[in-house]
Design an enzyme around this catalytic site. Structure first.
Site, short mmCIF file in Angstrom:
data_model
loop_
_atom_site.label_atom_id
_atom_site.label_comp_id
_atom_site.label_asym_id
_atom_site.label_seq_id
_atom_site.Cartn_x
_atom_site.Cartn_y
_atom_site.Cartn_z
N ASP A 14 42.31 61.75 34.38
CA ASP A 14 40.99 61.90 34.82
C ASP A 14 40.67 60.50 34.79
OD1 ASP A 14 39.09 61.82 31.78
OD2 ASP A 14 41.52 61.95 31.88
N HIS A 33 49.77 65.07 36.60
CA HIS A 33 48.38 65.36 36.85
C HIS A 33 47.54 64.36 36.72
CE1 HIS A 33 44.92 68.12 36.06
NE2 HIS A 33 44.33 67.09 35.35
#
Length: 913
Positions: free
Chosen positions: A201, A529
Site C-alpha cells: 500500500d 502484493h
C-alpha cells in the site's frame, strides 16, 4: 501483547477492505483467476541462484526411501564433476516432506549452470559464485529508492520499466502529503512528505519505518566497529540513487530519506502532545490494485500520536545523529534534538497505545507493551550522548543485558534486541562484563536457533514453534542476522554456515522450490502484493523489481486467496505467488531491510577465507565386524559429525596406528590379513581442516586354522589426570590384561594426528614432568605384552597446566545452574556472579557431575571434562567481571538414568554459594 497478536495486528483491516479494493480494480481490469495450490516442483531443492565458494553446499531431496540415494553433480557441459550418496533425514514437520540431505560441499569450483540429480530428477540450474550475492546486497537496497514517496523515481537509476512520477506531492489527482490533517481534529496539519511507502500500500508507518531505518543504519555502523568489516561496500557511490557521490555513504543517504520523514511526524512545539509522534499516515480508505502513487486521489490523514511511534523516532534519530555527526553536523544536531524531545515526551506519556482497530486505509500496527521500545530508545540515546540519565534508564531496564533475546530476536513490535545490538557493537562506558553478557545473550539465541535448525530439512532459522506468521521471511532473516552477530562475536564457523543456509532457503532450497527474492532464481516471485508492481492485473505495469523480498509462508492464511488455495498446508508450504494473496506475498520495508543487513554481511564474508576450524569431528562409533574371513573383515560404524568443515573421510587403523583402509562412508573392508589371527582396529574421522578423532577399538580374529597366535593386550582404561601443576601431572588408568602377561605401558603425547612416546611405566600410573605451563596437554596410553604386541590406544585425557605465576586470589562467587532435559540429552544454563568487592580479570568454573553426564557442546566459555569433573574457562570477551557482575554460559549434554544437578561449584579454586 502475545507474539501472535502482535503479528496479526500488523495488517488487521485488510480483509474488510478487500471488497472496496476489488471493486476499484474491476472498474478497469478483469480480476485475475485464482492460482492453483503451488507446485512443489522437482524433489531436488537447491539454492537456484548460487552457492558461495568456501561455504557448505547442501541440497534437500524429497524421497520416501529409507536408504541413502545416489546423487550426481554435473557442470554446464553435462560432465559429472561430483557424486555420492544422500543422508536420510526422514519426516520433516514444517514441510510435511520425507527428506534426505545431499552435501556436495567438497566440490568448490566456481562456474555456472550446475545441475544436481538424484532419484531420477534434476534440480534447477545454479552457480557456484559469490557474484550474485554481491549484486543482491545492492538490489535489496535499491528497493528503498523504488519505495520513496515525494520524489520522481528516475529511469537513470532504475530503468524505464520502473520509472514513475513523484507520488503524494499535491499534484492532481493527489491531495498530497504536504499539508496533512489529523483524522481526529488537532488544530494543525503537517508537512509529512518523503519517506518510504511501507509495503504494497502507500501508507507510511513510523513503527515499521523505525526498524527498517535502524537496520540500514546498523548495517553500516557495524562496519565501524567489527574488525575487518567491509565499510567501503556500503560507501559513497555504491548505489544508484540521486545522492550518490556526495561524500556520504549511500546507505546513510537512503536511510536519511526516511529519517527526515520521521522527524516531520513529530507534533510541533506549542501544540497539545508537543514532542510526541503520530503513529502513521495513509489514505483515508483503502485504494485498489493497481494504483500508481501519482494517481492516488484519496485524502491523506494523520493517525493519533502513540508512545511506540515516539520512541521509534527517538531511537532512530539518535542513531542517525551519531552517524551523521562528521558528515552533516547541522542535521546531526537536529536529529538529536528531536530524539531528546521525543524521549522526554514519551516518558511523560508512557501509555499512549495505538488502537488495534485502526485498520481502515492502512495497517493498525498496534502494540500494547512499550517497555522494549523505551529500552531501545534509551540505548540509542546513551550510545550517542553517553549521558548518565540515559545510562540509568538502560541499566535499570528489565531488558538490560540481552533479556529480550530469551524470548525471540527482534521485529517491529519487539525492539529490545536492537538496543542490545547497538550496545554490543558501539563502545560506551558500560561495564565490560555487561557488554559481554549482552553478547552472550545474542550467542545463546543463535545457539537455540542452531538447535532448531538441526531438526529441519530446510534451513530456515525460524522462531520456536510450528506456526509461520505473516512476514515469516522477515523474521527468518532477522534471526539469521543474529547468527551473523554470533559469528562476529565468537568466530565460530557454525554460525557463518547457518547464515548462508538461510540465504539458500530464501533462494529456492525450500519445499516449494520458490525463490522469495524477485529477480533471483529460476522460480523467483513476480506477483507480489503491490499497487504499482501490478503486472498480474495490468500488463502495462511491471512485476516486482530485482531484490524485492516477499513476506513468505503464513500458516494462518489471512487473505481469501491463501485461504482458498492453501487450506491444510504445512507451515513452509503456505505460500502462493499471487498479487491478491497479501498475507503471504506482500513486500514491506522491514522485511527488505532485514535482507539488506543479511546480504551485506554475507557478501562481505564471501570475500574472506573460510574461518580456521579448530574443532575435531565428533568421535566415530565403535566399529562392528562382519563378513569375517581368513584374510579380510568388513567394519561399520556410526558416523561422525562436524558442523564447521564437514567430515572428509575415515581411516581404519591397526593397533600400531597404521592405516589399513580409507573410506568416505561409514563402512570399509580390510583385506590382506592373516588367517586365525587376532587384530585390533580403530576408526579415525577426518574433517576438512585435517583435524581427527578416533573411535574406541574393536578386536577381531580372522577365520582359518593354524597355530595359535598370541593376542595383543586389552585396551588400557582412559587415563585420569591428578596433581596437575604448572609443569607436571600424574596419570592413572585401568590396567590391561593379556594372555601371556602385560610387560608395561607407553604414555603417548597427542599433537594433531601425531602420537609420540612421552613416558613408559610398568604400572598403570605415571608422573609426567617438564610440561609447558598454562597449556593444554593430551595423552593416551597403550599396553605392551611380553611377546612384543601392543594394544589399541586408550581414549585420551586432556588437562591444562596452571600458569607459573601465582594463581588469581580465591573468588567470592555465586553460581546458578538450571537444566532442561529431553530423552537422553539436556541443555544447561549457568550464571557465574562475582560477589567479591574486586573485579576479576579471568575466571575458571569447576564442578563435578553426580552421574554419567557428559558435556557435548558448550558456548561462551572453553569447556573440558575429565571423568565427572568439568571445567569452564572464560572466553576472551567475558573474562573480565566487575564486582557484582555476572556472565551467562551454557552447554548441551547427554546422560542416562537421572540428570541430577551438580551440588557444588568453584571459581578459581574457591567454593561458591
Amino acid at each position: 501483547m502475545s507474539p501472535i497478536t502482535r503479528r496479526r495486528a500488523r495488517r488487521r483491516g485488510w480483509s474488510a477492505a478487500l471488497a472496496v479494493a476489488t471493486a476499484l480494480t474491476v472498474a478497469s481490469v478483469t480480476a485475475p483467476t485464482a492460482l492453483a495450490a503451488p507446485d512443489p516442483g522437482s524433489p531436488v531443492k537447491v539454492n537456484q541462484v548460487a552457492y558461495v565458494p568456501g561455504v557448505a553446499k547442501v541440497a534437500t531431496l524429497v524421497s520416501t526411501s529409507t536408504s541413502p540415494v545416489a546423487w550426481t553433480l554435473r557442470d554446464a557441459a553435462g560432465r559429472t564433476v561430483a557424486e555420492g550418496t544422500s543422508t536420510v533425514k526422514g519426516a520433516d514437520t514444517l514441510s510435511g516432506d520425507r527428506t534426505h540431505l545431499i552435501d556436495f560441499s567438497s566440490y568448490d569450483t566456481p562456474g555456472t549452470g550446475y545441475v544436481l540429480s538424484a532419484a531420477g530428477a534434476n534440480s534447477y540450474p545454479f552457480d557456484i559464485s559469490a557474484d550474485p550475492l554481491k549484486k543482491l546486497r545492492y538490489d535489496a537496497l535499491a528497493f528503498f529508492y523504488h519505495q520513496r514517496s515525494g520524489i520522481a523515481i528516475e529511469a537513470q537509476y532504475v530503468g524505464s520499466t520502473y520509472a514513475r512520477a513523484a507520488g503524494h506531492l499535491g499534484i492532481a489527482p493527489n491531495q498530497g502529503d504536504t499539508s496533512v490533517p489529523c483524522r481526529q481534529s488537532c488544530g494543525y496539519s503537517l508537512d509529512v512528505r518523503g519517506g518510504w511507502y511501507d509495503a504494497g500500500d502507500q501508507g507510511k508507518y513510523v513503527v515499521n519505518g523505525g526498524i527498517a531505518t535502524w537496520q540500514l543504519q546498523n548495517a553500516y555502523e557495524r562496519t565501524l566497529h567489527v574488525e575487518g568489516a567491509d565499510r567501503a561496500a556500503l560507501g559513497d557511490g555504491t548505489l544508484a540513487i540521486p545522492e550518490r557521490v556526495n561524500g556520504v555513504p549511500d546507505v546513510l543517504d537512503e536511510a536519511r530519506w526516511e529519517v527526515e520523514f520521521l522527524l516531520r511526524m513529530q507534533v510541533p512545539a506549542g501544540r497539545t502532545d508537543a514532542g510526541m509522534v503520530h503513529h502513521k499516515m495513509h489514505d483515508e480508505n483503502w485504494t485498489g490494485i493497481p494504483t500508481i502513487p501519482s494517481q492516488d486521489a484519496q485524502r491523506r490523514i494523520l493517525a493519533p500520536v502513540s508512545t511506540a511511534a515516539t520512541l521509534n523516532m527517538a531511537a532512530v534519530a539518535a542513531q542517525a545523529s551519531r552517524l551523521w555527526e562528521s558528515y552533516d553536523p547541522t542535521f546531526s544536531a537536529k536529529a538529536l534534538a528531536a530524539a531528546r524531545t521525543a524521549y522526554a515526551a514519551a516518558k511523560a506519556n508512557p501509555n499512549r497505545i495505538a488502537s488495534s482497530t485502526d485498520g481502515t486505509g492502512g495497517g493498525a500496527y498496534s502494540d500494547t507493551s512499550v517497555t522494549d521500545e523505551f529500552y531501545w530508545a534509551a540505548a540509542e540515546l546513551y550510545a550517542t550522548t553517553g549521558e548518565s540519565s540515559y545510562r540509568a534508564d538502560v541499566t535499570g531496564s528489565s531488558f538490560y543485558k540481552g533479556v529480550s533475546f530469551a524470548q525471540r530476536g527482534y521485529d517491529w513490535g519487539w525492539t529490545g534486541g536492537m538496543g542490545d545490538t547497538t550496545l554490543a557493537l558501539v563502545p560506551t562506558d558500560l561495564p565490560a562484563a555487561d557488554v559481554a553478557a549482552t553478547r552472550s545473550a545474542i550467542v545463546s539465541f543463535a545457539d537455540a536457533a542452531l538447535t532448531r535448525l538441526a531438526n529441519q530439512a530446510y534451513p530456515a532459522p525460524n522462531n520456536a514453534g510450528s506456526v509461520y506468521y505473516w512476514g515469516s521471511n522477515g523474521q527468518v532473516a532477522n534471526n539469521a542476522n543474529a547468527l551473523a552477530l554470533a559469528y562476529d562475536f565468537t568466530g565460530q564457523a557454525k554460525y557463518r554456515t547457518a547464515v548462508y543456509g538461510a540465504l539458500d532457503y530464501f533462494q529456492g532450497r525450500n519445499p516449494l522450490n520458490q525463490s522469495y527474492v524477485a529477480g533471483y532464481g529460476e522460480k523467483a516471485v513476480r506477483n507480489v502484493h503491490h499497487r504499482f508492481w501490478a503486472n498480474q492485473n495490468d500488463s502495462s505495469l511491471p512485476i516486482a523489481p530485482p531484490g524485492s523480498f516477499s513476506g513468505g509462508p503464513n500458516s494462518e492464511l489471512q487473505d481469501p486467496v491463501a485461504a482458498a488455495e492453501l487450506a491444510g498446508c504445512a507451515a513452509q508450504k503456505c505460500f502462493v505467488d499471487d498479487i491478491e494473496a497479501y498475507s503471504v506475498n506482500e513486500v514491506a520495508i522491514n522485511w527488505n531491510s532485514a535482507l539488506v543487513w543479511l546480504t551485506a554481511w554475507a557478501a562481505e564474508q564471501a570475500g574472506e577465507q573460510a574461518p580456521t576450524d579448530t574443532t575435531a569431528p565428533s568421535t566415530p562409533g565403535t566399529p562392528t565386524a562382519s563378513a569375517v574371513a581368513d584374510t579380510s573383515v568388513t567394519l561399520t560404524w556410526a558416523a561422525s559429525t562436524d558442523a564447521e568443515s564437514g567430515v572428509a573421510g575415515y581411516d581404519v587403523l591397526n593397533a600400531a596406528g597404521a592405516v589399513l583402509a580409507t573410506s568416505t562412508t561409514t563402512s570399509a573392508t580390510v583385506s590382506g590379513l592373516t588367517a586365525d589371527t587376532a587384530y585390533t582396529f580403530t576408526v579415525r574421522a577426518r574433517n576438512g581442516a585435517g583435524l581427527a578423532s578416533t573411535s574406541a577399538p574393536v578386536s577381531v580374529r580372522t577365520t582359518g586354522g593354524g597355530s595359535p597366535v598370541d593376542a595383543p593386550p586389552s585396551t588400557p582404561g582412559t587415563p585420569v589426570a591428578s596433581a596437575v601443576t604448572s609443569s607436571g601431572a600424574t596419570l592413572t588408568w585401568a590396567a590391561s590384561t593379556d594372555d601371556v602377561g602385560v610387560a608395561g605401558y607407553d604414555v603417548l603425547r597427542v599433537s594433531g594426528d601425531t602420537q609420540t612416546v612421552a613416558a613408559t611405566s610398568t604400572t598403570p600410573s605415571v608422573t609426567l614432568t617438564g610440561l609447558a605451563p598454562n597449556t593444554s596437554h593430551t595423552y593416551v596410553v597403550r599396553a605392551k605384552d611380553t611377546a612384543g604386541q601392543v594394544s589399541a590406544v586408550s581414549a585420551g585425557v586432556t588437562f591444562h597446566t596452571s600458569p607459573t605465576a601465582s594463581p588469581p586470589p580465591p573468588a567470592t562467587c555465586m553460581v546458578t545452574y538450571t537444566a532442561n532435559s529431553w530423552g537422553t540429552g539436556f541443555t544447561a544454563a549457568v550464571t557465574v556472579t562475582n560477589t567479591s568487592t574486586t573485579a576479576w580479570s579471568s575466571w575458571q568454573l569447576g564442578f563435578t557431575f553426580p552421574g554419567d553426564q557428559k558435556v557435548t557442546q558448550g558456548w561462551s566459555a572453553t569447556w573440558s571434562q575429565t571423568g565427572t569433573t568439568v571445567t569452564a574457562t572464560n572466553a576472551a570477551w567475558n573474562g573480565s567481571l566487575a564486582a557484582g557482575g555476572s556472565t551467562s554460559i551454557g552447554f548441551n549434554g547427554s546422560y542416562s538414568g537421572t540428570n541430577a544437578a551438580p551440588t557444588s561449584f568453584t571459581v578459581n579454586g574457591a567454593a561458591c554459594s
